[in-house]
Design a protein around this motif. Structure first.
Motif, PDB file in Angstrom:
ATOM      1  N   LEU A   4       0.838  -1.196   0.000  1.00 28.84           N
ATOM      2  CA  LEU A   4       0.000   0.000   0.000  1.00 28.84           C
ATOM      3  C   LEU A   4       0.871   1.244   0.000  1.00 28.84           C
ATOM      4  O   LEU A   4       2.067   1.179   0.274  1.00 28.84           O
ATOM      5  CB  LEU A   4      -0.925  -0.016   1.222  1.00 28.84           C
ATOM      6  N   THR A   5       0.258   2.383  -0.277  1.00 32.44           N
ATOM      7  CA  THR A   5       0.988   3.651  -0.234  1.00 32.44           C
ATOM      8  C   THR A   5       0.898   4.303   1.142  1.00 32.44           C
ATOM      9  O   THR A   5       1.362   5.412   1.327  1.00 32.44           O
ATOM     10  CB  THR A   5       0.475   4.636  -1.313  1.00 32.44           C
ATOM     11  N   LEU A   6       0.309   3.615   2.091  1.00 33.74           N
ATOM     12  CA  LEU A   6       0.256   4.086   3.474  1.00 33.74           C
ATOM     13  C   LEU A   6       1.485   3.554   4.213  1.00 33.74           C
ATOM     14  O   LEU A   6       1.999   2.486   3.859  1.00 33.74           O
ATOM     15  CB  LEU A   6      -1.023   3.588   4.151  1.00 33.74           C
ATOM     16  N   PRO A   7       1.948   4.265   5.237  1.00 31.17           N
ATOM     17  CA  PRO A   7       3.138   3.801   5.959  1.00 31.17           C
ATOM     18  C   PRO A   7       2.908   2.424   6.597  1.00 31.17           C
ATOM     19  O   PRO A   7       1.815   2.140   7.089  1.00 31.17           O
ATOM     20  CB  PRO A   7       3.342   4.856   7.041  1.00 31.17           C
ATOM     21  N   PRO A   8       3.936   1.578   6.603  1.00 30.55           N
ATOM     22  CA  PRO A   8       3.806   0.282   7.269  1.00 30.55           C
ATOM     23  C   PRO A   8       3.705   0.481   8.782  1.00 30.55           C
ATOM     24  O   PRO A   8       4.051   1.541   9.313  1.00 30.55           O
ATOM     25  CB  PRO A   8       5.093  -0.448   6.893  1.00 30.55           C
ATOM     26  N   PHE A   9       3.221  -0.538   9.457  1.00 36.03           N
ATOM     27  CA  PHE A   9       3.132  -0.502  10.925  1.00 36.03           C
ATOM     28  C   PHE A   9       3.458  -1.887  11.451  1.00 36.03           C
ATOM     29  O   PHE A   9       3.445  -2.870  10.713  1.00 36.03           O
ATOM     30  CB  PHE A   9       1.746  -0.022  11.384  1.00 36.03           C
ATOM     31  N   GLY A  10       3.745  -1.968  12.727  1.00 35.61           N
ATOM     32  CA  GLY A  10       4.100  -3.245  13.352  1.00 35.61           C
ATOM     33  C   GLY A  10       2.877  -4.098  13.617  1.00 35.61           C
ATOM     34  O   GLY A  10       2.375  -4.119  14.733  1.00 35.61           O
ATOM     35  N   HIS A  11       2.405  -4.794  12.614  1.00 33.91           N
ATOM     36  CA  HIS A  11       1.205  -5.618  12.759  1.00 33.91           C
ATOM     37  C   HIS A  11       1.544  -6.974  13.377  1.00 33.91           C
ATOM     38  O   HIS A  11       2.663  -7.456  13.268  1.00 33.91           O
ATOM     39  CB  HIS A  11       0.501  -5.788  11.412  1.00 33.91           C
ATOM     40  N   LYS A  12       0.543  -7.570  14.036  1.00 35.86           N
ATOM     41  CA  LYS A  12       0.685  -8.887  14.638  1.00 35.86           C
ATOM     42  C   LYS A  12      -0.274  -9.831  13.938  1.00 35.86           C
ATOM     43  O   LYS A  12      -1.474  -9.555  13.869  1.00 35.86           O
ATOM     44  CB  LYS A  12       0.330  -8.848  16.122  1.00 35.86           C
ATOM     45  N   LEU A  13       0.260 -10.932  13.430  1.00 33.85           N
ATOM     46  CA  LEU A  13      -0.549 -11.932  12.747  1.00 33.85           C
ATOM     47  C   LEU A  13      -0.517 -13.237  13.515  1.00 33.85           C
ATOM     48  O   LEU A  13       0.453 -13.539  14.213  1.00 33.85           O
ATOM     49  CB  LEU A  13      -0.022 -12.175  11.323  1.00 33.85           C
ATOM     50  N   THR A  14      -1.581 -14.006  13.375  1.00 29.91           N
ATOM     51  CA  THR A  14      -1.649 -15.345  13.935  1.00 29.91           C
ATOM     52  C   THR A  14      -2.510 -16.200  13.018  1.00 29.91           C
ATOM     53  O   THR A  14      -3.187 -15.674  12.134  1.00 29.91           O
ATOM     54  CB  THR A  14      -2.198 -15.336  15.386  1.00 29.91           C
ATOM     55  N   GLN A  15      -2.470 -17.491  13.246  1.00 31.41           N
ATOM     56  CA  GLN A  15      -3.260 -18.430  12.451  1.00 31.41           C
ATOM     57  C   GLN A  15      -4.370 -18.988  13.326  1.00 31.41           C
ATOM     58  O   GLN A  15      -4.148 -19.325  14.485  1.00 31.41           O
ATOM     59  CB  GLN A  15      -2.361 -19.567  11.958  1.00 31.41           C
ATOM     60  N   SER A  16      -5.577 -19.071  12.773  1.00 33.53           N
ATOM     61  CA  SER A  16      -6.708 -19.687  13.465  1.00 33.53           C
ATOM     62  C   SER A  16      -7.410 -20.591  12.460  1.00 33.53           C
ATOM     63  O   SER A  16      -8.139 -20.102  11.594  1.00 33.53           O
ATOM     64  CB  SER A  16      -7.669 -18.629  13.999  1.00 33.53           C
ATOM     65  N   GLY A  17      -7.144 -21.877  12.546  1.00 28.58           N
ATOM     66  CA  GLY A  17      -7.676 -22.790  11.544  1.00 28.58           C
ATOM     67  C   GLY A  17      -7.065 -22.455  10.198  1.00 28.58           C
ATOM     68  O   GLY A  17      -5.855 -22.383  10.053  1.00 28.58           O
ATOM     69  N   GLN A  18      -7.915 -22.210   9.227  1.00 26.65           N
ATOM     70  CA  GLN A  18      -7.415 -21.843   7.904  1.00 26.65           C
ATOM     71  C   GLN A  18      -7.307 -20.339   7.707  1.00 26.65           C
ATOM     72  O   GLN A  18      -6.891 -19.876   6.651  1.00 26.65           O
ATOM     73  CB  GLN A  18      -8.319 -22.445   6.827  1.00 26.65           C
ATOM     74  N   ASN A  19      -7.690 -19.562   8.718  1.00 28.07           N
ATOM     75  CA  ASN A  19      -7.686 -18.097   8.610  1.00 28.07           C
ATOM     76  C   ASN A  19      -6.425 -17.481   9.188  1.00 28.07           C
ATOM     77  O   ASN A  19      -5.985 -17.852  10.277  1.00 28.07           O
ATOM     78  CB  ASN A  19      -8.885 -17.495   9.351  1.00 28.07           C
ATOM     79  N   VAL A  20      -5.880 -16.517   8.471  1.00 23.38           N
ATOM     80  CA  VAL A  20      -4.837 -15.656   9.019  1.00 23.38           C
ATOM     81  C   VAL A  20      -5.563 -14.520   9.719  1.00 23.38           C
ATOM     82  O   VAL A  20      -6.509 -13.935   9.175  1.00 23.38           O
ATOM     83  CB  VAL A  20      -3.899 -15.112   7.918  1.00 23.38           C
ATOM     84  N   MET A  21      -5.147 -14.210  10.930  1.00 21.17           N
ATOM     85  CA  MET A  21      -5.794 -13.182  11.740  1.00 21.17           C
ATOM     86  C   MET A  21      -4.799 -12.050  11.995  1.00 21.17           C
ATOM     87  O   MET A  21      -3.606 -12.283  12.119  1.00 21.17           O
ATOM     88  CB  MET A  21      -6.249 -13.763  13.080  1.00 21.17           C
ATOM     89  N   ILE A  22      -5.336 -10.816  12.087  1.00 16.72           N
ATOM     90  CA  ILE A  22      -4.513  -9.650  12.406  1.00 16.72           C
ATOM     91  C   ILE A  22      -5.061  -9.022  13.682  1.00 16.72           C
ATOM     92  O   ILE A  22      -6.276  -8.986  13.900  1.00 16.72           O
ATOM     93  CB  ILE A  22      -4.494  -8.630  11.231  1.00 16.72           C
ATOM     94  N   TRP A  23      -4.136  -8.547  14.531  1.00 17.95           N
ATOM     95  CA  TRP A  23      -4.550  -7.909  15.780  1.00 17.95           C
ATOM     96  C   TRP A  23      -5.126  -6.532  15.473  1.00 17.95           C
ATOM     97  O   TRP A  23      -4.509  -5.716  14.793  1.00 17.95           O
ATOM     98  CB  TRP A  23      -3.377  -7.771  16.745  1.00 17.95           C
ATOM     99  N   ASP A  24      -6.324  -6.300  15.985  1.00 15.25           N
ATOM    100  CA  ASP A  24      -6.994  -5.007  15.851  1.00 15.25           C
ATOM    101  C   ASP A  24      -6.955  -4.344  17.217  1.00 15.25           C
ATOM    102  O   ASP A  24      -7.678  -4.750  18.133  1.00 15.25           O
ATOM    103  CB  ASP A  24      -8.433  -5.221  15.379  1.00 15.25           C
ATOM    104  N   GLY A  25      -6.100  -3.349  17.343  1.00 13.76           N
ATOM    105  CA  GLY A  25      -5.924  -2.667  18.622  1.00 13.76           C
ATOM    106  C   GLY A  25      -7.138  -1.880  19.079  1.00 13.76           C
ATOM    107  O   GLY A  25      -7.326  -1.676  20.277  1.00 13.76           O
TER     108      GLY A  25
END
Length: 165
Positions: A4-25
């Motif tokens: 994206l053209t937006l600045p990157p950020f320190g995202h947290k990902l995890t796996q739940s079954g077949q889904n990739v999940m991202i932490w929503d603060g």
């Protein structure tokens, strides 16, 4: 996920079954990482970390009624007065920002009444100042920071400029 053209950020990902999940603060939980969610999380971090919007005044997927139907906005930024200041419509990076997307956001805004609209797919960003008094929309060539957004939302910003003779 697309770059994206937006600045990157320190995202947290995890796996739940077949889904990739991202932490929503903001929601304080992991959510399914869809292409639209990738954009939404980038916008949240951009508004808070780079443009000074207080996280406490940001709300994701807020429900509202339109024509007796339940709809959800992607992101709302509130002003200190508790009114919506900025309505954000996020699309996946592969979705073109076109008249259909603009119409969707304008339709939502009929019930929300935000003075600022932002449409983004994370690559392209379109922002408008909505003036309900004069019933006009003015395209901005920038995404306003929190202080500028508050100024644009003030009643004085809706008044025609006086010219000296």
């Amino acid at each position: 996920m697309h770059e994206l053209t937006l600045p990157p950020f320190g995202h947290k990902l995890t796996q739940s079954g077949q889904n990739v999940m991202i932490w929503d603060g903001l929601r304080r939980k992991y959510v399914v990482l869809t292409p639209e969610e990738w954009v939404r999380q980038h916008v949240v971090h951009y508004l808070a970390d780079h443009l000074g919007y207080p996280r406490s005044l940001l709300s994701l997927e807020r429900g509202h009624a339109y024509n007796q139907r339940r709809k959800r906005t992607d992101l709302c930024a509130f002003g200190p007065n508790g009114r919506v200041l900025l309505l954000v419509e996020c699309k996946a990076a592969t979705v073109r920002i076109d008249a259909t997307v603009a119409h969707q956001a304008a339709t939502y805004n009929q019930t929300i009444g935000a003075p600022l609209l932002l449409l983004t797919n994370g690559v392209q960003h379109f922002c408008w100042h909505v003036d309900p008094v004069n019933r006009t929309n003015r395209r901005l060539d920038f995404i306003p920071d929190f202080e500028t957004a508050k100024q644009l939302a003030s009643p004085a910003a809706s008044q025609p400029e006086e010219t000296s003779q």
